[in-house]
Design an enzyme around this catalytic site. Structure first.
Site, short mmCIF file in Angstrom:
data_model
loop_
_atom_site.label_atom_id
_atom_site.label_comp_id
_atom_site.label_asym_id
_atom_site.label_seq_id
_atom_site.Cartn_x
_atom_site.Cartn_y
_atom_site.Cartn_z
CE LYS A 124 -2.61 2.95 2.59
NZ LYS A 124 -3.61 3.14 3.98
CD GLU A 178 -6.03 9.35 10.17
OE1 GLU A 178 -5.52 8.12 10.37
OE2 GLU A 178 -6.10 9.66 9.00
#
Length: 375
Positions: A124, A178
């Site tokens: 990723k 976040e």
């Protein structure tokens, strides 16, 4: 006890603040600024906390990459309820907007990353792109904070000058959704976000997209990388780590996110690492970097160049007891005179579609573009 409300217009010209929800810590005095060429240096973090007296905080910003700058403003201040004024300031402006890389160039970057994933060297990677907005007359931080309180792209509103002293220089402003890490005594909290989809103005379509995100194999795999990395890092210093088996949905005004609340307890014995040290330990998570870390960072450096700087880093505060709270520096802008730069990224994994990633980053950039006053 109710906290005295404060509006953005009442803030200093170069405000220094960090807000969690409706509660904002606003600096009244900067005692000192501690800078480092390497924001990942644990000795610097310990130096910052050791310098704090009771009642003081350090408002901090760390860059994305290891070996890149960090700074901590040692301040005194107070808690306020951060409120919008009743009326918007009506300022006529002209804007010039530059998008880079272009959507086609960004799609090419995604394809290059997918080739790395296909050959097994990468699982990723998060790739980003920017908007540069030149405005006349220049925007001021209070206006941006005002609009952030309206659109609320995230609960963590911040404004941190990136240079010491009261003079001119870049300021980091934003509203991150976040939470990287929060420390309250021995209690630790993290809420990583990974896997997202743009929202729709149509309620039925919006609900369909949210449900689809929860069933998306690609997004669930992307999210799992992040949760696993954070849990692995916390095991070095924590016990009693708990988190749900499946992620929850978290929404902003333009994006649905997959989110996993993680709670833990610092291991018994010593006082344990401060919130700033924990931020260094966890950052960068695969939510903004990738897996494996070294390979992802190399791909980011190769494909993005020097786009990131302070973006996708972390920002927050720590006090003399080591408690504090840090958010990921997303949904953010760097203001420097008449120029304001925005950054947004998307996680690339096997199965990612370049056109979809262009749309996702476009939706995230749109969130912040609105706070400049662009039509």
């Amino acid at each position: 006890m109710a906290r005295q409300p404060i509006t953005p217009a009442a803030l200093a010209a170069r405000p220094l603040l960090f807000a969690s929800g409706e509660q904002a810590y606003v600096a009244a005095q900067v005692i000192d600024t501690l800078q480092t060429p390497d924001g990942a240096d644990p000795a610097w973090a310990d130096e910052v906390v050791a310098a704090l007296e009771p009642g003081e905080r350090a408002l901090c910003a760390l860059s994305f990459a290891a070996g890149a700058p960090g700074l901590a403003h040692r301040v005194t201040g107070s808690e306020h309820a951060l409120q919008r004024p009743e009326h918007d300031a009506d300022v006529e402006r002209t804007y010039r907007v530059t998008e880079f890389p272009t959507p086609d160039e960004y799609a090419g970057m995604v394809e290059a990353a997918l080739a790395k994933i296909a050959d097994g060297s990468l699982h990723k990677v998060v790739l980003g792109r920017c908007l540069d907005v030149l405005s006349e007359p220049p925007l001021v931080p209070a206006e941006i904070i005002d609009r952030l309180l309206t659109t609320r792209p995230g609960r963590y509103v911040f404004s941190v000058p990136l240079v010491p002293g009261p003079g001119e220089g870049p300021i980091l402003v934003g509203a991150s959704p976040e939470l990287l890490v929060r420390r309250e005594g021995l209690e630790i909290s993290c809420t990583p976000l990974a896997g997202s989809v743009p929202r729709s103005a149509d309620p039925a379509e919006d609900a369909r997209r949210a449900a689809g995100l929860q069933q998306s194999g690609k997004d669930l795999a992307e999210h799992a990388f992040v949760v696993e990395a954070i849990v692995h890092a916390l095991k070095e210093v924590c016990e009693e780590i708990e988190y749900p088996a499946t992620p929850e949905l978290l929404s902003t005004d333009t994006v649905w996110h997959l989110a996993t609340p993680i709670s833990a307890r610092l291991a018994a014995g010593a006082d344990g690492p401060s919130a700033l040290r924990l931020a260094q330990l966890l950052h960068p998570t695969p939510a903004v970097g990738g897996v494996p870390t070294a390979a992802a960072n190399a791909v980011i450096a190769d494909l993005e160049g020097d786009l990131r700087d302070w973006f996708a880093g972390c920002v927050g505060w720590v006090d003399a007891a080591g408690d504090g709270e840090f958010a990921i520096t997303i949904r953010a802008a760097v203001m420097d005179g008449p120029r304001l730069r925005l950054f947004a990224g998307a996680g690339i994994v096997a199965g990612s579609d370049p056109a979809s990633e262009v749309r996702e980053t476009g939706a995230k950039l749109a969130t912040m573009a609105r706070v400049t006053g662009l039509p």
